[in-house]
Design a protein around this motif. Structure first.
Motif, mmCIF file in Angstrom:
data_model
loop_
_atom_site.group_PDB
_atom_site.id
_atom_site.type_symbol
_atom_site.label_atom_id
_atom_site.label_comp_id
_atom_site.label_asym_id
_atom_site.label_seq_id
_atom_site.Cartn_x
_atom_site.Cartn_y
_atom_site.Cartn_z
ATOM 1 N N LYS A 44 0.710 -1.303 0.052
ATOM 2 C CA LYS A 44 0.040 0.027 -0.084
ATOM 3 C C LYS A 44 0.906 1.261 -0.091
ATOM 4 O O LYS A 44 0.576 2.384 -0.377
ATOM 5 N N ASP A 45 2.070 1.128 0.387
ATOM 6 C CA ASP A 45 3.036 2.324 0.186
ATOM 7 C C ASP A 45 4.057 2.369 -0.610
ATOM 8 O O ASP A 45 5.127 2.990 -0.559
ATOM 9 N N GLU A 46 3.641 1.628 -1.896
ATOM 10 C CA GLU A 46 4.679 1.507 -2.803
ATOM 11 C C GLU A 46 4.088 2.196 -4.182
ATOM 12 O O GLU A 46 2.748 2.056 -4.400
ATOM 13 N N GLU A 67 12.780 8.473 0.048
ATOM 14 C CA GLU A 67 12.216 7.412 1.175
ATOM 15 C C GLU A 67 13.249 6.319 1.135
ATOM 16 O O GLU A 67 13.475 5.530 2.337
ATOM 17 N N PRO A 89 9.410 2.782 -2.654
ATOM 18 C CA PRO A 89 8.447 3.295 -1.710
ATOM 19 C C PRO A 89 7.980 4.564 -2.150
ATOM 20 O O PRO A 89 8.741 5.261 -2.702
ATOM 21 N N PRO A 119 1.840 6.414 -4.165
ATOM 22 C CA PRO A 119 1.335 5.027 -3.943
ATOM 23 C C PRO A 119 0.462 4.213 -4.975
ATOM 24 O O PRO A 119 -0.595 4.996 -5.501
#
Length: 189
Positions: A44-46, A67, A89, A119
């Motif tokens: 979910k954070d990529e 990041e 990320p 994301p």
């Protein structure tokens, strides 16, 4: 100080330098460009980073900080236009340095080298133009927006992935090109 004490200090400093270098290199990730047209799945954070590099000379490395510290390597930086698509990320990044070889490169300063990776989308951040003067150490380096060329690249090389994931311009400035193309495509269905 005596010679024996100096020798011990030298060994300790040398060992420290080696360990420090290993720690620094562990923090940098060599980017592996995606070659196959397949959604490899994202946390979910990529997001997917898409950057083009247009150069008149093969480059050794491009250093990107954010990041995660990234290095684009000579494998993807041959003379001509090279598109690099990779999973990273999500977050804010900045191109920090362009290396022509192990001894010569340009450090990039100022805010114009920053971009975001969002994301769960393909974030096109621009085309890094690197034109080196063959007879001197001068070079012109700029980050330009060529969204239409990036769209052609994605449609020609990653039609499945670009059909599944939204594409968005996330480089310096604003550009709604990808959203406009998508809305026109949705209206013709």
């Amino acid at each position: 100080m005596d010679k024996k004490h100096n020798n011990i200090l030298y060994r300790e400093n040398f060992l420290f330098l080696i360990l420090f270098s290993l720690m620094l290199s562990a923090c940098v990730t060599r980017v592996d460009a995606i070659k196959r047209d397949k959604d490899i799945g994202l946390a979910k954070d990529e997001g997917y980073l898409l950057i083009a590099v247009d150069t008149n000379q093969q480059l050794e490395k491009i250093h990107i900080r954010g990041e995660k510290a990234l290095i684009l390597t000579a494998d993807d930086l041959k003379s001509g236009t090279n598109y690099i698509l990779t999973k990273v990320p999500a977050g804010h990044y900045k191109i920090r340095r362009v290396d022509f070889n192990s001894f010569y490169g340009y450090r990039l300063t100022g805010g114009i080298w920053g971009f975001d990776v969002e994301p769960n989308v393909i974030s096109y951040v621009g085309t890094l133009d690197v034109v080196k003067n063959r007879w001197s150490l001068d070079a012109r380096v700029e980050l330009s927006n060529r969204s239409s060329e990036a769209m052609e690249f994605l449609e020609g090389n990653f039609p499945e992935l670009s059909g599944i994931r939204s594409v968005k311009y996330c480089g310096p400035g604003e550009d709604d090109f990808f959203e406009i193309v998508k809305s026109v495509g949705d209206n013709t269905k």
